[in-house]
Design an enzyme around this catalytic site. Structure first.
Site, PDB file in Angstrom:
ATOM      1  N   ARG A   1      -2.769 -13.961  -2.347  1.00  0.00           N
ATOM      2  CA  ARG A   1      -2.941 -14.294  -0.926  1.00  0.00           C
ATOM      3  C   ARG A   1      -3.526 -15.702  -0.723  1.00  0.00           C
ATOM      4  NH1 ARG A   1      -0.980  -9.686   1.026  1.00  0.00           N
ATOM      5  NH2 ARG A   1      -1.724  -7.752   0.088  1.00  0.00           N
TER       6      ARG A   1
ATOM      7  N   SER B   1       0.835  -1.212   0.000  1.00  0.00           N
ATOM      8  CA  SER B   1       0.000   0.000   0.000  1.00  0.00           C
ATOM      9  C   SER B   1       0.866   1.257   0.000  1.00  0.00           C
ATOM     10  CB  SER B   1      -0.901   0.023   1.231  1.00  0.00           C
ATOM     11  OG  SER B   1      -1.820  -1.025   1.168  1.00  0.00           O
TER      12      SER B   1
ATOM     13  N   ARG C   1     -13.966  -6.480 -11.008  1.00  0.00           N
ATOM     14  CA  ARG C   1     -14.160  -5.963  -9.646  1.00  0.00           C
ATOM     15  C   ARG C   1     -14.922  -4.633  -9.679  1.00  0.00           C
ATOM     16  NH1 ARG C   1      -8.539  -6.272  -6.598  1.00  0.00           N
ATOM     17  NH2 ARG C   1      -9.885  -5.646  -4.872  1.00  0.00           N
TER      18      ARG C   1
ATOM     19  N   GLN D   1      -9.075   2.291  -0.516  1.00  0.00           N
ATOM     20  CA  GLN D   1      -8.952   2.647  -1.935  1.00  0.00           C
ATOM     21  C   GLN D   1      -9.983   3.702  -2.313  1.00  0.00           C
ATOM     22  OE1 GLN D   1      -9.031  -1.084  -4.070  1.00  0.00           O
ATOM     23  NE2 GLN D   1      -7.048  -1.725  -3.248  1.00  0.00           N
TER      24      GLN D   1
ATOM     25  N   SER E   1     -13.230   1.393   2.926  1.00  0.00           N
ATOM     26  CA  SER E   1     -12.226   1.024   1.929  1.00  0.00           C
ATOM     27  C   SER E   1     -11.210   2.144   1.772  1.00  0.00           C
ATOM     28  CB  SER E   1     -12.910   0.758   0.588  1.00  0.00           C
ATOM     29  OG  SER E   1     -11.984   0.923  -0.464  1.00  0.00           O
TER      30      SER E   1
ATOM     31  N   ARG F   1       1.426   4.316  -3.054  1.00  0.00           N
ATOM     32  CA  ARG F   1       1.205   5.739  -2.735  1.00  0.00           C
ATOM     33  C   ARG F   1       2.482   6.547  -2.905  1.00  0.00           C
ATOM     34  NH1 ARG F   1      -2.442   2.491  -0.510  1.00  0.00           N
ATOM     35  NH2 ARG F   1      -4.441   3.280   0.255  1.00  0.00           N
TER      36      ARG F   1
ATOM     37  N   GLY G   1      -6.018  -3.405  -7.862  1.00  0.00           N
ATOM     38  CA  GLY G   1      -7.151  -2.535  -7.532  1.00  0.00           C
ATOM     39  C   GLY G   1      -6.679  -1.188  -7.007  1.00  0.00           C
TER      40      GLY G   1
ATOM     41  N   ASP H   1      -6.976  -8.224   4.561  1.00  0.00           N
ATOM     42  CA  ASP H   1      -6.167  -9.045   3.648  1.00  0.00           C
ATOM     43  C   ASP H   1      -5.647 -10.320   4.305  1.00  0.00           C
ATOM     44  OD1 ASP H   1      -6.554  -7.269   1.599  1.00  0.00           O
ATOM     45  OD2 ASP H   1      -4.712  -6.155   1.965  1.00  0.00           O
TER      46      ASP H   1
ATOM     47  N   LYS I   1     -12.522  -9.174  -3.763  1.00  0.00           N
ATOM     48  CA  LYS I   1     -11.064  -8.988  -3.854  1.00  0.00           C
ATOM     49  C   LYS I   1     -10.563  -9.624  -5.157  1.00  0.00           C
ATOM     50  CE  LYS I   1     -10.520  -6.761  -0.007  1.00  0.00           C
ATOM     51  NZ  LYS I   1     -10.143  -5.348  -0.035  1.00  0.00           N
TER      52      LYS I   1
HETATM   53  C1  S3P Z   1      -5.593  -1.372  -0.087  1.00  0.00           C
HETATM   54  C2  S3P Z   1      -6.816  -1.371   0.532  1.00  0.00           C
HETATM   55  C3  S3P Z   1      -7.608  -2.591   0.775  1.00  0.00           C
HETATM   56  C4  S3P Z   1      -6.762  -3.848   0.671  1.00  0.00           C
HETATM   57  C5  S3P Z   1      -5.870  -3.830  -0.527  1.00  0.00           C
HETATM   58  C6  S3P Z   1      -4.936  -2.620  -0.496  1.00  0.00           C
HETATM   59  C7  S3P Z   1      -4.906  -0.090  -0.300  1.00  0.00           C
HETATM   60  O1  S3P Z   1      -8.626  -2.679  -0.204  1.00  0.00           O
HETATM   61  O2  S3P Z   1      -7.582  -4.991   0.641  1.00  0.00           O
HETATM   62  O3  S3P Z   1      -5.085  -5.006  -0.578  1.00  0.00           O
HETATM   63  O4  S3P Z   1      -3.685  -0.096  -0.582  1.00  0.00           O
HETATM   64  O5  S3P Z   1      -5.563   0.949  -0.183  1.00  0.00           O
HETATM   65  P1  S3P Z   1     -10.044  -1.924  -0.031  1.00  0.00           P
HETATM   66  O6  S3P Z   1      -9.813  -0.476  -0.048  1.00  0.00           O
HETATM   67  O7  S3P Z   1     -10.852  -2.384  -1.214  1.00  0.00           O
HETATM   68  O8  S3P Z   1     -10.603  -2.429   1.270  1.00  0.00           O
END
Ligand code: S3P
Length: 428
Positions: A390, A22, A122, A168, A166, A26, A94, A316, A343
């Site tokens: 995973r 993550s 997704r 994201q 979320s 970023r 994602g 996760d 996911k």
């Molecule tokens: C993530 C947020 C999570 C997580 C993903 C990484 C991120 O997803 O499951 O592996 O880096 O912001 P969601 O925002 O869909 O919960």
């Protein structure tokens, strides 16, 4: 590819895990829109982060890697991003698609984002809805599926109540908020990981967090400052090694330099509730993120219930916790985790089907599972990752204790987040 895992016990070792996924995504995005040169060390060199890197390059950001493995990102400023001449391929990621969409929603040009079969199935309506409300023009396939086309520019700020916890979704809106001239609010039903907020703050952005509400003030927004980031090890990757230490006999494993941001440590809390022998050592802070060394020893686990606000803090790690639950004393209940169904695969279905092949007794619920404990896992069989990193790693860990080991098919997906997983497990 097939990954063959044999039984193990008496593990006594010290290891490191790759950089946090993550934070890596970023770092590349925020360094790309900062004004000036940023240095990012410890970047996760896995497929997902390379997708983000290539997309940022297509948007006009120059990124190089020096001999020590540090990435040098020559940020072009938010206004310096240029229209990509080609489709932006987000691969399996994602995070790449949802966060980039937020960034591109505020840019006055046209871009198209696509992904692999999994990503293009997704839900993207969760970002299309708020970004469209802010004024972006976004086209998708039916039911909000990618590929997405975005014509951005002229966004208004928003006060958005997100229906899902979320990171994201939250990050996508905050990144779009940078292109507005007002105050953007995002309210979450429960707190999700906060790496975006931390990094925006470090870049000089006016951002405040109050419980589950984030306020981003971009009126008169200064430029984003370049960053010098040292990325900690990914707790979601460390969790597999921790699990190896807990379920194999007579073992003790120390994992160095793991990120322990409290929005991510739900797995440690759950494991402690299960009675795991875990020690957190050498706590410190680097680039605004807390980290520590984590020691895991063979433990007798007991069943727990995982639900509510704990779920986004360990989302996760649930497939792995399901495996551990088969070894715990009692029945483990997992609730409030319907997000697992959207996911990289439907992780409730995938982990239930593969663990059942080993003799586990699992009852699926629409939003979770009930897992019977004290189950001896039979091995010597082939299971599948379903192209989900995973699921692949969880099943590999099960091979450490399943009678006669295990073979994981489609194991190449593990490179998404843990490139040296096979080597590390074989060396344990
Ligand atoms: C993530 C947020 C999570 C997580 C993903 C990484 C991120 O997803 O499951 O592996 O880096 O912001 P969601 O925002 O869909 O919960």
């Amino acid at each position: 590819m097939k990954l063959k895992i044999a039984n193990k016990s008496n593990i006594n070792t010290k290891v490191s895990v790759p950089g946090d996924k993550s934070i890596s995504h970023r770092s590349l995005m925020l360094a790309g829109i900062a004004s000036g040169q940023s240095r990012v060390s410890g970047l996760l060199e896995g497929e997902d982060c390379f997708s983000t890197l290539k997309c940022m390059e297509k948007l006009g950001v120059d990124i190089t890697r020096d001999n020590s493995g540090t990435y040098i990102v020559n940020g072009v400023g938010l206004n310096g991003l240029k229209e990509p001449a080609d489709i932006l391929d987000c691969g399996n990621s994602g995070t790449t698609m949802r966060l980039l969409s937020g960034l591109l929603a505020g840019r006055p040009f046209y871009s198209v984002l696509t992904g692999d079969r999994s990503l293009n199935s997704r839900p993207m309506d969760r970002i299309i809805t708020p970004l469209s409300k802010m004024g972006a023009e976004i086209w998708s396939r039916q039911q909000g599926l990618a590929p997405l086309s975005i014509r951005g520019g002229n966004l208004a700020s928003i006060n958005y109540n997100s229906p899902v916890a979320s990171a994201q979704v939250k990050s996508s809106i905050l990144l779009a908020g940078l292109s507005t001239k007002g105050i953007t609010y995002v309210n979450e039903p429960a707190q999700s990981r906060d790496h975006t907020e931390k990094m925006l703050k470090a870049a000089g952005v006016d951002i405040e967090i109050n419980d589950n509400t984030i306020k981003l003030n971009s009126s008169g927004q200064p430029e984003l400052k370049p960053l010098d980031i040292n990325i900690p090890g990914d707790i979601s990757s460390a969790a597999f090694i921790i699990a190896a230490g807990l379920i194999t006999e007579n073992s003790r494993i120390l994992i160095k330099d793991v990120g322990i941001n409290q929005t991510r440590t739900g797995v440690l809390d759950a494991l402690k509730m299960m009675g795991a022998e875990l020690t957190i050592k050498n706590k410190r802070v680097s680039s605004g993120e807390p980290l520590a060394d984590i020691e895991a020893c063979s433990s007798n686990l007991k069943a727990i219930e995982i639900s509510g606000s704990l779920v986004p803090r360990l989302i996760d790690e649930i497939p792995l916790l399901a495996l551990l639950a088969t070894q715990a004393d009692g029945d483990t209940i997992i609730k409030d985790a319907a997000e697992l169904r959207v996911k990289e695969t439907d992780r409730i279905k995938a982990i239930s089907s593969e663990l059942k092949k080993l003799g586990a007794e699992i009852e699926e619920y629409p939003n979770g599972m009930k897992i019977k404990g004290n189950t001896e896992l039979k091995g010597g069989i082939e299971v599948d990752s379903f192209g989900d990193h995973r699921i692949g790693m969880t099943m590999a860990i099960s091979g450490l204790i399943a009678r006669n080991g295990i073979i994981v098919n489609n194991s190449e997906s593990i490179d998404i987040s843990f490139p040296d997983f096979e080597k590390l497990i074989n060396n344990l």
